[in-house]
Each structure stands twice: as structure tokens, then as C-alpha cells.
Design an enzyme around this catalytic site. Structure first.
Site, PDB file in Angstrom:
ATOM      1  CD  GLU A  43      -2.511   1.237   2.712  1.00  0.00           C
ATOM      2  OE1 GLU A  43      -3.706   1.667   2.933  1.00  0.00           O
ATOM      3  OE2 GLU A  43      -1.809   0.737   3.888  1.00  0.00           O
ATOM      4  CE  LYS A 115      -7.454   1.552   4.033  1.00  0.00           C
ATOM      5  NZ  LYS A 115      -6.022   1.882   4.438  1.00  0.00           N
ATOM      6  CB  CYS A 152      -4.195  -1.346   4.386  1.00  0.00           C
ATOM      7  SG  CYS A 152      -3.302  -1.532   5.937  1.00  0.00           S
TER       8      CYS A 152
END
Length: 294
Positions: A43, A115, A152
Site C-alpha cells: 500500500e 479504500k 489494508c
């Protein structure tokens, strides 16, 4: 048989953006030389993990998908090496900022995922930098299979993995930047890994996670920092099979590439045989979505 080889790349991130992209490319080429078809990088690998502290000037790191240096570089690399790669980057869309990935398929940009789950902790202050994603969970049909990508903090949520599996994901990929927990003083690595092993086992889909390594420190003495902090990123990148078994794992400190080949048809047959999708009862799951009062 539909055999594909996936690779996870972990490395310590140089402070210079161009050096980081060059280092990533070198490791990607190593993976391609080993026969990888799909390569996952960590990431936000272009820069140090700037979310340790809040600084308005870091907003200047964000650019559109077509302007991002890593996306532009790896469009060329994936075209040359015939690779599929999700590229993590800091995205600006007019006045909004996202933690995003660009899915590349042999030079073609298939789309962007933003995200969904944004953490907010002492040294992971992502809510200052990122708007929660508005794309929904994405699964891309690539030449090497249907791929779902979470970023993540997304990897801690079983709902995200299930949504991608329901949309036909044959592989789940998680670019990651996680390390020490200075405030709660625990080693989160085993928990982090087990969560994703559970996603693989519950959905019968292989999981790949790529993390960074090394210490990244911010101190007030540098003239710009407003707080002192240090994160030790613990690597431990890994690949599971479709039953959640750990099949490849990196150590906590090395720059390295790990790889595993899968037969996606064998995984598909396992999903059919276990019946976990056949026997779902979505009408009973309202509480998961906050739609049903207890």
C-alpha cells in the site's frame, strides 16, 4: 486447468518517490522472471507512510490516476512483461482525496477502487487524508482471472471479502502498510494474518497480502513534524491457498518476492463442493448491515 502464478512483493520504502518506484520495478521484474502473472505491491509504496502525522502539505502528493507516476510507469511495465497488477496510489479527484488502487492488465487501466474502510489511530491517521471510498467493492475480469482487491484496513472486514467473492472473485489481493502498535503495545501480525486466512477459508478463495518493511520515523526536530512517532513495518507478506492454509510467507524485515501457482478451476470446484454459497441465507443477515433491530 487455468493455472496462474501470483507474487507478493515486500520492501522498505525509500524516502524519494522516484527511487521507490525504481525499487518496486526491480522487484516486479524479479517476480516476472520467476513466472509471475499477477504481482502485488504494498500500500502507498511510492512514499514513506505520511499518515503518521497530520500535515496539510502532504495533500500535494495526491494526483489523478492518469497523472500518478507509479501508475504511468507500471502501465508500461505491465504491457512489456504481460502482467496484471493493482497499483496503490494517493488519488485526488477534484476536491476529494482517496486511498486508491488502479487495476492494470498488460498496460490497460481497467478501473479504480477506492479504500472503503478508513482507520483513525495515533500513528495511522488516515481519516485526515482520505475520504471513504465511493466505488463499492470491485472485482475485475483480467486475462489471468477475476481479481478482487481490498486495501489494508479493508482486510479486517469479512463483509468486504464476502462481497468480492459473491461478485465472482477468484483471487483476493490486499496491498498493506501495517506495523507496530505503539499505543496498545501489541504484536498485531498474527491477528492480521489470521483474519485474512479466515477470508480465504470462508470463501474458498486464495488470498495474497503484500506489506512493507523497515522503520519509518517522524521527529519534531526535522523542522516540519508536529509530533514524534515511529512505526516498524513488520512485513510478513503471505499467500494462502483457497482453504486458508498459509502456503508462502515472508519474514519481518527483508525485501523479497514470494510466489505461488494456483489452478483456478480447482479452486472453483472446491467452492462448489463445499456449498457455502449454495447454503447462504442472506435474508437472515440483516443485523450485519444494521438493517434489523435486535
Amino acid at each position: 486447468m487455468r493455472k496462474v502464478k501470483v507474487a507478493a512483493v515486500q520492501f522498505s520504502v525509500p524516502e524519494n518517490r522516484e527511487q521507490s518506484i525504481e525499487k518496486a520495478e526491480k522487484l516486479v521484474r524479479e517476480a516476472a522472471k520467476g513466472g509471475a502473472n499477477i504481482v502485488l505491491l504494498p500500500e502507498l509504496f511510492e512514499t514513506s507512510y505520511f499518515c503518521q502525522e497530520r500535515r496539510y502539505e502532504h495533500y500535494e502528493l495526491a494526483v489523478s490516476v492518469n497523472e500518478n507516476p507509479a501508475v504511468k510507469r507500471f502501465r508500461e511495465v505491465t504491457r512489456e512483461l504481460r502482467l496484471v497488477m493493482p497499483i496503490s496510489f494517493y488519488e485526488r479527484d477534484v476536491n476529494s482525496f482517496y486511498n486508491s488502487i488502479a487495476m492494470l492488465d498488460c498496460g490497460e487501466l481497467l478501473g479504480v477502487y477506492r479504500k472503503t474502510h478508513i482507520p483513525d489511530d495515533h500513528f495511522y491517521q488516515e481519516k485526515f487524508y482520505f475520504t471513504p471510498g465511493d466505488t463499492g467493492f470491485k472485482v475485475w475480469k483480467t486475462r489471468f482471472g477475476r481479481i478482487g482487491v481490498g486495501i489494508c484496513w479493508d482486510q479486517w472486514f469479512p463483509e468486504a471479502a464476502r462481497c468480492m467473492a459473491l461478485d465472482g472473485a477468484e483471487l483476493l489481493l490486499y496491498p498493506t502498510a501495517i506495523g507496530s502498535e505503539p499505543i496498545i503495545e501489541c504484536d498485531s501480525m498474527p491477528h492480521w494474518r489470521r483474519c485474512m486466512q479466515g477470508h480465504a477459508a470462508a470463501n474458498l478463495v486464495p488470498v495474497v497480502a503484500a506489506n512493507r518493511v523497515g522503520a519509518e520515523k517522524v521527529t519534531p526536530d526535522d523542522g516540519n513534524a508536529h509530533q514524534s512517532s515511529e512505526l516498524e513495518f513488520y512485513g510478513s507478506s503471505f499467500i494462502t491457498d483457497c482453504y486458508g492454509e498459509l502456503s508462502e510467507a515472508a519474514d519481518r524485515s527483508s525485501d523479497c518476492v514470494i510466489m505461488r501457482e494456483f489452478d483456478l478451476d480447482e479452486c472453483r470446484i472446491a467452492r462448489q463442493e463445499w456449498g457455502v454459497f449454495r447454503d447462504r441465507r442472506p435474508e437472515m443477515y440483516g443485523a450485519v448491515c444494521g438493517l434489523k433491530k435486535r
